[in-house]
Design an enzyme around this catalytic site. Sequence first.
Site, PDB file in Angstrom:
ATOM      1  N   ARG A 157     -13.615  21.245 -50.877  1.00  0.00           N
ATOM      2  CA  ARG A 157     -14.613  21.892 -50.036  1.00  0.00           C
ATOM      3  C   ARG A 157     -14.434  23.397 -50.207  1.00  0.00           C
ATOM      4  O   ARG A 157     -13.335  23.881 -50.491  1.00  0.00           O
ATOM      5  CB  ARG A 157     -14.423  21.515 -48.573  1.00  0.00           C
ATOM      6  N   LYS A 181      -9.615  19.102 -43.475  1.00  0.00           N
ATOM      7  CA  LYS A 181     -10.052  19.021 -42.087  1.00  0.00           C
ATOM      8  C   LYS A 181      -8.911  18.534 -41.201  1.00  0.00           C
ATOM      9  O   LYS A 181      -8.145  17.657 -41.586  1.00  0.00           O
ATOM     10  CB  LYS A 181     -11.248  18.074 -41.970  1.00  0.00           C
ATOM     11  N   HIS A 252     -20.962  22.559 -52.542  1.00  0.00           N
ATOM     12  CA  HIS A 252     -20.656  21.177 -52.172  1.00  0.00           C
ATOM     13  C   HIS A 252     -21.225  20.190 -53.187  1.00  0.00           C
ATOM     14  O   HIS A 252     -20.737  19.056 -53.296  1.00  0.00           O
ATOM     15  CB  HIS A 252     -21.206  20.869 -50.777  1.00  0.00           C
TER      16      HIS A 252
END
Length: 306
Positions: A157, A181, A252
Amino acid sequence: MQENEIEINKTQQFTEIKEIERFVRYLIAEMNYSENTAKAYSVDMYEFATFVKDTKNIELAKCDKNIIRDYLAYLYNKKLKKSSIIRKLAVLKSFYKYLVITDVITSNPTVSMATPKKDKRIPVFLTEQEILLLFDIPDIDMRDKAILELLYSSGLRIAELVSINVKDVDFIAGYVKVFGKGAKERLTPVGDRCLSAIRKYMTEEKAKGFSFMPNSPLFLNKYGKRITQRGARKALHGWFVKASLRKKISPHTLRHTFATHLLDRGCDIRSVQQMLGHKNLSTTQIYTHVTLETLRKVYDSAHPRS
């Protein structure tokens, strides 16, 4: 806090504002959410609080599942995308779970509410030929070349990429350490061409007087500081335009392309899941739809009785 958020805040009672602020601090301190994610949660919460005040005129802590269903109906009537509604419901579930944990309420009104199924969309990706066109752009900046190579080589990402430090790249073993994340750490392989591009970029930067210590950011802006997500996106957008690809692509897109090409070449889905840092296999399975669609097109064009 942005201006539109400030306008929303003015419609809230003082206690409501404080409760949402405490929730946001909880997300960052206890749940390891990034500030950007926590900020997005706060925007959704202020929107819900405004709806509750304007239509029900009660406190957030006194909302029941009927009020929340009314809110979801309101969102559907606004023609929001299903993915946006799912996200907003997830925020409410987190908020009321937090209120239970902190003893503000005794029961969670969202606990029995089912999450709508997300529409399966085939992600945009580049063909292998289009990737070659992208990487063969003449006179591309070496930093941006290294960023493109790393995005495609490891499926990162953009937020993960800009946070990488020099010590996170293992040039010998061919791995990069990534914090994804929820601050979850993972190791993902890096290809030789990518590592070569990173070395050339670092050599160029050193010639300009920039130094690379182990804790230094890997990708720098023109001032020698860590490049931001916005800065990286802006730089890459220019090269996407120059590549003259007939698709609307973003950083992305290279992550989608990375996963699709691995599966097309026979990589097992569990390995792709690990490299992408997906918590659930179901998230990775969207790429199997891409590969199956590719197979179908090949079949239709090649089989005499298709």
